[in-house]
Design a protein around this motif. Structure first.
Motif, short mmCIF file in Angstrom:
data_model
loop_
_atom_site.label_atom_id
_atom_site.label_comp_id
_atom_site.label_asym_id
_atom_site.label_seq_id
_atom_site.Cartn_x
_atom_site.Cartn_y
_atom_site.Cartn_z
N HIS A 54 0.60 -1.27 0.00
CA HIS A 54 0.22 0.16 -0.40
C HIS A 54 1.20 1.20 -0.21
N GLY A 55 0.49 2.28 -0.66
CA GLY A 55 1.17 3.56 -0.90
C GLY A 55 0.59 4.09 0.00
N ARG A 56 1.96 5.19 1.64
CA ARG A 56 1.14 5.88 2.24
C ARG A 56 2.81 7.10 2.30
N VAL A 57 1.38 7.82 2.74
CA VAL A 57 2.41 9.17 2.75
C VAL A 57 1.95 10.20 4.01
N ASP B 3 5.56 10.56 -1.75
CA ASP B 3 6.65 10.80 -0.96
C ASP B 3 7.73 9.98 -1.22
N ALA B 4 8.76 10.16 0.11
CA ALA B 4 9.14 8.54 -0.63
C ALA B 4 9.65 6.96 0.60
N SER B 5 7.69 6.86 1.58
CA SER B 5 7.60 6.19 2.46
C SER B 5 7.65 5.11 1.25
N PRO B 6 8.10 4.22 2.69
CA PRO B 6 8.19 2.84 1.75
C PRO B 6 6.96 1.87 1.11
N TYR B 7 6.51 1.14 -0.26
CA TYR B 7 5.68 0.45 0.14
C TYR B 7 5.43 -0.76 0.98
N LYS B 8 4.84 -1.04 1.61
CA LYS B 8 4.18 -2.43 2.47
C LYS B 8 2.50 -2.11 2.50
N SER B 9 2.65 -3.68 3.42
CA SER B 9 1.18 -3.61 3.95
C SER B 9 1.25 -2.99 5.18
N TYR B 10 0.05 -3.07 5.57
CA TYR B 10 -0.51 -2.07 6.12
C TYR B 10 0.18 -1.88 8.15
N GLU B 11 0.15 -3.51 8.06
CA GLU B 11 1.01 -4.40 9.04
C GLU B 11 2.39 -3.53 9.26
#
Length: 395
Positions: free
Chosen positions: A253-256, A288-296
């Motif tokens: 998931h993308g996070r910002v 932004d540069a936040s990593p793509y990972k599962s929500y957990e």
């Protein structure tokens, strides 16, 4: 459909450097004894709204006043004012045309961030529509009536997806084809509100100019004062800071970071006044540069510093069992609704969202208005961790 709507609205302003676009260019007004602009932030005391207010005061030049419009006011935001920038708290209801009109009158730029976020069934669907859809119409109407030229709408990734079929959206951009299908009131309301804002681009406003609009789509905001992160933290304390993995590592998931979302609003507000024909009618993902990972796994990037552990390299709870629990929670919510509110985090919709990859890869904001993240991933994480560790109600 989204691309067609955006393109049609953008064309309403004419080609860059000519046509109606020139007539949308900002003409400064005198405010509070000097030249400057009045910004209105709806939902200004909320999670994102409070960061927007601070960003406008600290980092946006040529601002004379920031109006903070909300149903519940935070007196601390009123203390952010400086000798150059006045911060005005305005108590009001976004679903009231009278309240919205009074707040918009005299404003140069409106950032419409007020929204009722609910994907758990805690709020009646008609209330979500009243706030998110009718409230947005009130804002548009007020801008037209009072001659406010610039309107930025804080939309959501959920206007796109994930859809109810679980189709992945992998490294997509604003023009990627995706079958956006919604059933839940919240994404339906955000999609409808965004469409209204984009279609309003180019509408004549009082004073002989035209309304310039755009929408920003955050893909999952985190940061200080994030209410869901606080809820995860509190629930994790009940299990001894141990969490069981439920989602495969491969789900991304993308996070910002909230500060970067606020910064993006500030930048697009400047550029839409300089190049209204280029920005008007456009939608932008926030990134932004936040990593793509599962929500957990992403949450553990934050919570691990607070002593939390995520158990299992593979899902400990099988997906079929999670699905059964989600359906049972939804059934209980419906049965108990006449008596009291039962709305746990897990339901069929939240499980589908958490289980479906949704990531973006785009530089549209950088190309159109020079966006670069103000905060690195390391600083974003550190600021969020510091908030969790310092928040007295959490520790």
């Amino acid at each position: 459909e989204r691309t067609q709507a955006s393109g049609a609205a953008g064309r309403a302003l004419g080609p860059a450097g000519g046509g109606r676009g020139d007539r949308c260019r900002y003409i400064p007004r005198r405010h509070h004894g000097g030249w400057g602009q009045v910004y209105l932030v709806t939902g200004g005391c909320g999670f994102l709204g409070s960061h927007l207010v601070r960003m406008l005061v600290e980092r946006s030049p040529n601002v004379a006043e920031v109006r903070v419009f909300d149903l519940q006011l935070d007196p601390a935001l009123g203390q952010l004012g400086t000798g150059e920038v006045k911060v005005t708290l305005i108590l009001g209801d976004i679903s009231s045309p009278t309240d919205v009109g009074a707040a918009v009158k005299g404003a140069d730029v409106v950032i419409h961030a007020a929204s009722l976020v609910d994907v758990w069934g805690r709020v009646p669907p008609e209330k979500i529509t009243e706030v998110n859809v009718h409230g947005t119409k009130n804002v548009i109407d007020a801008c037209i009536e009072h001659g406010t030229q610039y309107l930025i709408y804080t939309s959501s990734m959920e206007v796109v997806g994930p859809n109810i079929k679980g189709d992945p959206f992998y490294r997509g951009n604003e023009d990627s084809a995706y079958d956006a299908q919604h059933e839940q009131p919240y994404p339906l309301s955000k999609a409808q509100a965004e469409r209204m804002v984009i279609e309003a681009n180019g509408t004549p406003v009082r004073g002989g100019r035209w309304l310039v609009t755009c929408a920003l789509r955050p893909t999952g905001i985190y940061g200080e004062k994030h209410p869901l992160m606080k809820e995860f933290y509190e629930k994790g304390l009940q299990t001894g800071r141990r969490l069981l993995r439920a989602i495969p590592v491969s789900t991304e998931h993308g996070r910002v970071y909230v500060g970067n979302v606020a910064w993006m609003h500030v930048l697009v507000a400047r550029q839409m006044q300089e190049a209204p024909a280029a920005i008007g009618g456009q939608v932008y993902f926030c990134y932004d540069a936040s990593p793509y990972k599962s929500y957990e796994d992403f949450n553990m990037e934050i919570l691990a510093s607070c002593g939390f552990r995520l158990l299992g390299s593979q899902p400990v709870v099988p997906h079929w069992l999670l699905r059964c629990l989600a359906l049972a929670n939804d059934l209980l919510r419906r049965l108990l609704r006449p008596f009291f509110s039962y709305a746990p985090l897990l339901n069929p919709y939240t499980l589908a969202v958490a289980s479906t990859t949704f990531t973006v890869q785009t530089d549209k904001a950088q190309r159109h208005f020079g966006y670069q993240p103000l905060y690195s991933w390391e600083e974003s994480r550190a600021r969020t961790v510091a908030w969790l560790q310092e928040e007295p109600t959490l520790l």
